[in-house]
Design a protein around this motif. Structure first.
Motif, short mmCIF file in Angstrom:
data_model
loop_
_atom_site.label_atom_id
_atom_site.label_comp_id
_atom_site.label_asym_id
_atom_site.label_seq_id
_atom_site.Cartn_x
_atom_site.Cartn_y
_atom_site.Cartn_z
N GLY A 3 0.81 -1.17 -0.08
CA GLY A 3 0.13 0.16 -0.15
C GLY A 3 0.88 1.20 0.16
O GLY A 3 1.87 1.24 0.08
N GLY A 4 0.02 2.53 -0.19
CA GLY A 4 0.60 3.79 0.05
C GLY A 4 1.30 4.18 -1.33
O GLY A 4 1.77 5.35 -1.66
N TYR A 5 1.22 3.08 -2.56
CA TYR A 5 1.83 3.59 -3.60
C TYR A 5 1.48 4.93 -4.48
O TYR A 5 1.94 5.76 -4.53
N VAL A 6 -0.06 5.07 -4.39
CA VAL A 6 -0.58 6.20 -4.99
C VAL A 6 -0.50 7.57 -4.07
O VAL A 6 -0.10 8.59 -4.47
N ILE A 68 -10.04 13.63 -3.87
CA ILE A 68 -10.38 12.45 -3.05
C ILE A 68 -10.03 11.28 -4.22
O ILE A 68 -10.61 11.23 -5.08
N ILE A 69 -8.99 10.55 -3.79
CA ILE A 69 -8.76 9.30 -4.78
C ILE A 69 -8.82 8.08 -3.85
O ILE A 69 -8.08 8.01 -2.70
N THR A 70 -9.73 7.03 -4.13
CA THR A 70 -9.78 5.77 -3.56
C THR A 70 -9.70 4.72 -4.57
O THR A 70 -10.02 4.55 -5.69
N VAL A 71 -8.26 3.98 -4.09
CA VAL A 71 -7.89 2.96 -5.09
C VAL A 71 -7.97 1.68 -4.41
O VAL A 71 -7.39 1.45 -3.33
#
Length: 180
Positions: A3-6, A68-71
């Protein structure tokens, strides 16, 4: 590191004068405690990133947001482990957190068309149209979509964690706008 890439990409994109909030829902941490440490590791080297932990339906952003970006986690709003009403409450919280004219980007694993949320728990996927319907009902306007993550050969019925499809699922990317 998971996680945390974006988040790391966004931290670089907004630069020293920008601000990124890396939100990790408490419900996810309760399910898998390592998410907290992974969040800390992902943001440690970025002075412009603030980690936030709160209930998924009450993120508590400290200021109105531009985007807001949710991936790969919007589908989690619909799993049966979440309290009743989580999806509607979380969507309302996202809407409230955005500035007028702000954008919401949703990237997630595609479920079989027409299945709604029926297979969300079993496959960790969601029907694209369900996302569009629920977000537009909450006051968002679908502004754009991309097939950047499209993989037409994915049958969409297999759990996205299964080795034969992990990292190779068909995904959708949608951008919504809050009225401004």
């Amino acid at each position: 590191m998971r996680g945390g890439y974006v988040t790391r990409l966004l931290a670089r994109a907004v630069g020293d004068d920008g601000r990124v909030y890396a939100f990790q829902p408490e419900e996810f941490i309760a399910f898998r405690s390592e998410y907290a440490a992974e969040q800390d590791t992902a943001v440690a080297d970025y002075a412009n990133v603030t980690p936030l932990r709160a209930p998924v339906a009450a993120p508590g952003f400290p200021e109105p947001l531009d985007t807001i970006i949710t991936v790969m986690n919007f589908h989690d709003l619909y799993i049966p482990q979440m309290p009743e009403g989580t999806s509607a409450n979380a969507i309302a919280a996202l809407h409230a957190a955005l500035k007028p004219g702000g954008t919401l980007v949703v990237v997630d694993h595609s479920a079989v068309e027409g299945t709604g949320t029926q297979t969300t728990d079993a496959t960790h996927r969601i029907d694209r149209q369900t996302v569009i319907d629920d977000l537009t009902a909450a006051g968002f306007t679908l502004e754009a979509e991309s097939d950047l993550y499209s993989r037409p050969d994915d049958n969409r019925e297999v759990n996205m964690f299964e080795p034969e499809v992990s990292g190779q699922t068909d995904q959708f990317a949608l951008r919504f706008r809050k009225a401004g």
